[in-house]
Design an enzyme around this catalytic site. Structure first.
Site, mmCIF file in Angstrom:
data_model
loop_
_atom_site.group_PDB
_atom_site.id
_atom_site.type_symbol
_atom_site.label_atom_id
_atom_site.label_comp_id
_atom_site.label_asym_id
_atom_site.label_seq_id
_atom_site.Cartn_x
_atom_site.Cartn_y
_atom_site.Cartn_z
ATOM 1 N N ARG A 22 0.802 -1.231 0.000
ATOM 2 C CA ARG A 22 0.000 0.000 0.000
ATOM 3 C C ARG A 22 0.833 1.279 0.000
ATOM 4 O O ARG A 22 0.288 2.360 0.192
ATOM 5 C CB ARG A 22 -0.930 -0.009 1.223
ATOM 6 C CG ARG A 22 -1.872 -1.219 1.272
ATOM 7 C CD ARG A 22 -2.649 -1.253 2.577
ATOM 8 N NE ARG A 22 -3.393 -2.488 2.784
ATOM 9 C CZ ARG A 22 -4.630 -2.720 2.315
ATOM 10 N NH1 ARG A 22 -5.257 -1.805 1.607
ATOM 11 N NH2 ARG A 22 -5.232 -3.867 2.565
ATOM 12 N N TYR A 57 2.680 -5.000 -7.202
ATOM 13 C CA TYR A 57 2.122 -4.014 -6.269
ATOM 14 C C TYR A 57 2.181 -2.635 -6.905
ATOM 15 O O TYR A 57 3.242 -2.091 -7.167
ATOM 16 C CB TYR A 57 2.861 -4.033 -4.915
ATOM 17 C CG TYR A 57 2.543 -5.266 -4.081
ATOM 18 C CD1 TYR A 57 1.514 -6.140 -4.430
ATOM 19 C CD2 TYR A 57 3.265 -5.562 -2.934
ATOM 20 C CE1 TYR A 57 1.217 -7.270 -3.681
ATOM 21 C CE2 TYR A 57 2.980 -6.696 -2.167
ATOM 22 C CZ TYR A 57 1.957 -7.549 -2.561
ATOM 23 O OH TYR A 57 1.674 -8.664 -1.814
ATOM 24 N N HIS A 130 4.141 -16.004 -6.304
ATOM 25 C CA HIS A 130 2.992 -15.320 -5.694
ATOM 26 C C HIS A 130 1.761 -16.211 -5.528
ATOM 27 O O HIS A 130 1.074 -16.165 -4.519
ATOM 28 C CB HIS A 130 2.640 -14.108 -6.566
ATOM 29 C CG HIS A 130 1.961 -12.999 -5.837
ATOM 30 N ND1 HIS A 130 2.070 -11.678 -6.223
ATOM 31 C CD2 HIS A 130 1.153 -12.983 -4.751
ATOM 32 C CE1 HIS A 130 1.364 -10.924 -5.402
ATOM 33 N NE2 HIS A 130 0.786 -11.689 -4.505
ATOM 34 N N ARG A 131 1.488 -17.014 -6.561
ATOM 35 C CA ARG A 131 0.320 -17.911 -6.505
ATOM 36 C C ARG A 131 0.643 -19.188 -7.271
ATOM 37 O O ARG A 131 1.412 -19.147 -8.228
ATOM 38 C CB ARG A 131 -0.927 -17.248 -7.109
ATOM 39 C CG ARG A 131 -1.526 -16.224 -6.186
ATOM 40 C CD ARG A 131 -2.938 -15.817 -6.551
ATOM 41 N NE ARG A 131 -3.468 -14.983 -5.476
ATOM 42 C CZ ARG A 131 -4.135 -15.437 -4.428
ATOM 43 N NH1 ARG A 131 -4.426 -16.724 -4.331
ATOM 44 N NH2 ARG A 131 -4.564 -14.612 -3.484
ATOM 45 N N SER A 160 3.856 -18.511 -2.063
ATOM 46 C CA SER A 160 2.748 -17.783 -1.452
ATOM 47 C C SER A 160 1.440 -18.384 -1.953
ATOM 48 O O SER A 160 1.326 -18.701 -3.152
ATOM 49 C CB SER A 160 2.845 -16.300 -1.837
ATOM 50 O OG SER A 160 1.746 -15.594 -1.327
ATOM 51 N N ASN A 161 0.513 -18.543 -1.041
ATOM 52 C CA ASN A 161 -0.822 -19.077 -1.372
ATOM 53 C C ASN A 161 -0.763 -20.499 -1.914
ATOM 54 O O ASN A 161 -1.660 -20.918 -2.655
ATOM 55 C CB ASN A 161 -1.538 -18.161 -2.381
ATOM 56 C CG ASN A 161 -1.710 -16.757 -1.841
ATOM 57 O OD1 ASN A 161 -2.309 -16.569 -0.796
ATOM 58 N ND2 ASN A 161 -1.156 -15.758 -2.529
ATOM 59 N N GLN A 182 3.748 -17.770 2.163
ATOM 60 C CA GLN A 182 3.010 -16.558 2.553
ATOM 61 C C GLN A 182 1.527 -16.777 2.253
ATOM 62 O O GLN A 182 1.133 -16.921 1.100
ATOM 63 C CB GLN A 182 3.550 -15.352 1.770
ATOM 64 C CG GLN A 182 2.891 -14.063 2.204
ATOM 65 C CD GLN A 182 3.436 -12.826 1.509
ATOM 66 O OE1 GLN A 182 2.666 -11.954 1.124
ATOM 67 N NE2 GLN A 182 4.736 -12.721 1.350
ATOM 68 N N LEU A 214 -4.838 -8.337 9.648
ATOM 69 C CA LEU A 214 -5.980 -7.625 10.245
ATOM 70 C C LEU A 214 -7.150 -7.606 9.261
ATOM 71 O O LEU A 214 -7.982 -6.701 9.274
ATOM 72 C CB LEU A 214 -5.567 -6.194 10.619
ATOM 73 C CG LEU A 214 -4.427 -6.098 11.650
ATOM 74 C CD1 LEU A 214 -3.979 -4.646 11.838
ATOM 75 C CD2 LEU A 214 -4.872 -6.693 12.993
HETATM 76 P P1 NAP Z 1 -3.629 -5.616 7.098
HETATM 77 O O1 NAP Z 1 -2.661 -5.231 8.183
HETATM 78 O O2 NAP Z 1 -4.631 -6.685 7.376
HETATM 79 O O3 NAP Z 1 -4.435 -4.319 6.622
HETATM 80 C C1 NAP Z 1 -3.819 -3.069 6.480
HETATM 81 C C2 NAP Z 1 -4.906 -2.049 6.173
HETATM 82 O O4 NAP Z 1 -5.643 -1.802 7.378
HETATM 83 C C3 NAP Z 1 -4.347 -0.706 5.713
HETATM 84 O O5 NAP Z 1 -5.195 -0.208 4.682
HETATM 85 C C4 NAP Z 1 -4.473 0.162 6.951
HETATM 86 O O6 NAP Z 1 -4.708 1.520 6.629
HETATM 87 C C5 NAP Z 1 -5.734 -0.403 7.588
HETATM 88 N N1 NAP Z 1 -5.792 -0.121 9.037
HETATM 89 C C6 NAP Z 1 -6.798 0.560 9.630
HETATM 90 N N2 NAP Z 1 -6.556 0.679 10.954
HETATM 91 C C7 NAP Z 1 -5.376 0.073 11.209
HETATM 92 C C8 NAP Z 1 -4.614 -0.124 12.403
HETATM 93 N N3 NAP Z 1 -5.020 0.349 13.612
HETATM 94 N N4 NAP Z 1 -3.456 -0.807 12.328
HETATM 95 C C9 NAP Z 1 -3.034 -1.289 11.124
HETATM 96 N N5 NAP Z 1 -3.708 -1.120 9.942
HETATM 97 C C10 NAP Z 1 -4.888 -0.445 9.997
HETATM 98 O O7 NAP Z 1 -2.710 -6.063 5.897
HETATM 99 P P2 NAP Z 1 -2.730 -5.859 4.291
HETATM 100 O O8 NAP Z 1 -2.263 -4.470 4.000
HETATM 101 O O9 NAP Z 1 -4.017 -6.297 3.719
HETATM 102 O O10 NAP Z 1 -1.619 -6.906 3.882
HETATM 103 C C11 NAP Z 1 -0.317 -6.813 4.457
HETATM 104 C C12 NAP Z 1 0.732 -7.228 3.465
HETATM 105 O O11 NAP Z 1 0.510 -8.563 3.053
HETATM 106 C C13 NAP Z 1 0.779 -6.447 2.133
HETATM 107 O O12 NAP Z 1 1.454 -5.213 2.245
HETATM 108 C C14 NAP Z 1 1.528 -7.415 1.263
HETATM 109 O O13 NAP Z 1 2.924 -7.317 1.526
HETATM 110 C C15 NAP Z 1 1.022 -8.760 1.745
HETATM 111 N N6 NAP Z 1 -0.059 -9.320 0.898
HETATM 112 C C16 NAP Z 1 0.207 -10.479 0.234
HETATM 113 C C17 NAP Z 1 -0.761 -11.094 -0.544
HETATM 114 C C18 NAP Z 1 -0.427 -12.379 -1.247
HETATM 115 O O14 NAP Z 1 -1.238 -12.880 -2.046
HETATM 116 N N7 NAP Z 1 0.732 -12.941 -0.997
HETATM 117 C C19 NAP Z 1 -2.042 -10.512 -0.663
HETATM 118 C C20 NAP Z 1 -2.303 -9.336 0.038
HETATM 119 C C21 NAP Z 1 -1.313 -8.748 0.828
HETATM 120 P P3 NAP Z 1 -3.588 2.664 6.952
HETATM 121 O O15 NAP Z 1 -2.494 2.481 5.945
HETATM 122 O O16 NAP Z 1 -4.355 3.930 6.770
HETATM 123 O O17 NAP Z 1 -3.144 2.466 8.377
#
Ligand code: NAP
Length: 309
Positions: A22, A57, A130-131, A160-161, A182, A214
């Protein structure tokens, strides 16, 4: 932050990893750099040492923005583990090729070279598929991995996945153990608890990295941009159970949701995806929380929505 070995490799990573999905947006390169710089430096200061990327990304902008941060502060490179991924291809126009998965030798090698260029580094520490690709030829992937290793372009590999059978199929063709799988794991996505993935990770010493720990924000203060599958999640009951436990323990809902993952014996490493420096810092509180067996099971029961058999 405490560090643990990454699989059975010589690499180590902090108990929480930082996810770079992000830190960028298409068409906002100047803003990307400011966001990436703020988030990455906050994560480094808070003790995160593994930074997770993917070639897709933000169409490569996340890697490019991260590369700019590294160029500005070159001393960071030796203090962190840089992970990225390949294997997902978007639809191409005008050829008409569809959105697809591609673990062919050519795609793996070319994607790796492009990621290295965008990141501005010589070696990727951890390169992940990745997948799973239904057309994957494990021997062909092994060949691509060995080319990249011999050229000094990649240190360790992961997936991953991947389901356990897919990990096993690939692993039997590789000379070295895979370092990570992952997968999506959270109180809103419990699949890895019952599909054998976490047991395989423990038995084979593969580190499970948890993406969207989360629920993409559904368990936190709100979801900004979630994946289509996550739109079906129903967080209300889990959020209210976490809030009640957080009040009783004097901590936060997000710290408990992460601590629930950390409690699992497979050594799950949650990947934190916030770009907000304060949230990146406060997530670290999770690593100080010891969840009891009773607390772990009570959250599991709420998350399942039905009693255990
Ligand atoms: P997440 O930690 O579940 O969600 C993060 C999102 O929650 C952000 O948009 C964040 O916004 C929001 N948020 C709201 N309140 C929060 C708080 N108090 N603390 C933390 N976050 C809060 O994780 P994710 O971003 O979905 O995924 C994490 C990482 O996993 C990615 O960056 C990527 O590296 C990896 N990923 C991998 C795959 C795969 O297929 N391998 C798929 C998806 C993701 P703010 O930025 O405004 O805080």
């Amino acid at each position: 932050m405490q560090k643990i070995p990454l699989g059975s490799t010589s690499l180590h990573c902090s108990r929480l990893a930082y996810g770079c999905w992000r830190i960028a947006r298409v068409g906002a390169e100047a803003a990307d750099f400011a966001t990436a710089r703020r988030a990455v430096l906050a994560a480094v200061d808070a003790g995160y040492t593994l930074f997770d990327h993917a070639d897709i990304y933000c169409d490569g902008h996340a890697e490019t923005a991260f590369g700019a941060v590294l160029r500005e502060t070159p001393s960071l490179r030796d203090r962190i583990v840089i992970a990225t991924k390949c294997g997902i291809r978007f639809s191409d126009q005008p050829s008409g090729a569809p959105y697809r998965y591609d673990l062919s030798r050519d795609h793996i090698v070319q994607s790796c070279e492009q990621s290295l260029r965008r990141l501005g580094i010589e070696t990727i520490d951890l390169y992940q598929l990745h997948r799973p690709d239904w057309l994957m030829d494990a021997a062909e992937v092994a060949g691509a991995f060995s080319e990249l290793t011999q050229a000094g372009k990649v240190r360790e590999f992961g997936v991953s996945n991947f389901l356990p059978a897919q990990v096993a199929l690939l692993q039997q063709a590789l000379p070295a153990p895979l370092a990570v799988n992952q997968i999506e794991i959270s109180l809103l996505q419990l699949g890895a608890l019952s599909d054998g993935a976490l047991e395989q990770c423990q038995a084979a010493k593969i580190t499970p990295l948890a993406w969207s720990p989360l629920g993409g924000g559904l368990l936190a203060d709100g979801a900004v941009d979630i994946l289509d599958a996550q739109k079906a999640y129903e967080p209300a009951a889990v959020v209210s159970a976490l809030d009640a436990m957080a009040r009783a323990r004097g901590t936060t809902r997000t710290a408990l949701a992460l601590a629930w993952l950390l409690r699992h014996p497979a050594g799950i490493v949650p990947i934190i995806g916030s770009t907000d420096p304060a949230r990146i810092r406060t997530a670290v509180a999770a690593t100080e929380i010891q969840i009891s067996r009773e607390e772990w099971y009570s959250l599991l029961t709420v998350a399942r929505g039905v009693p255990l058999p």
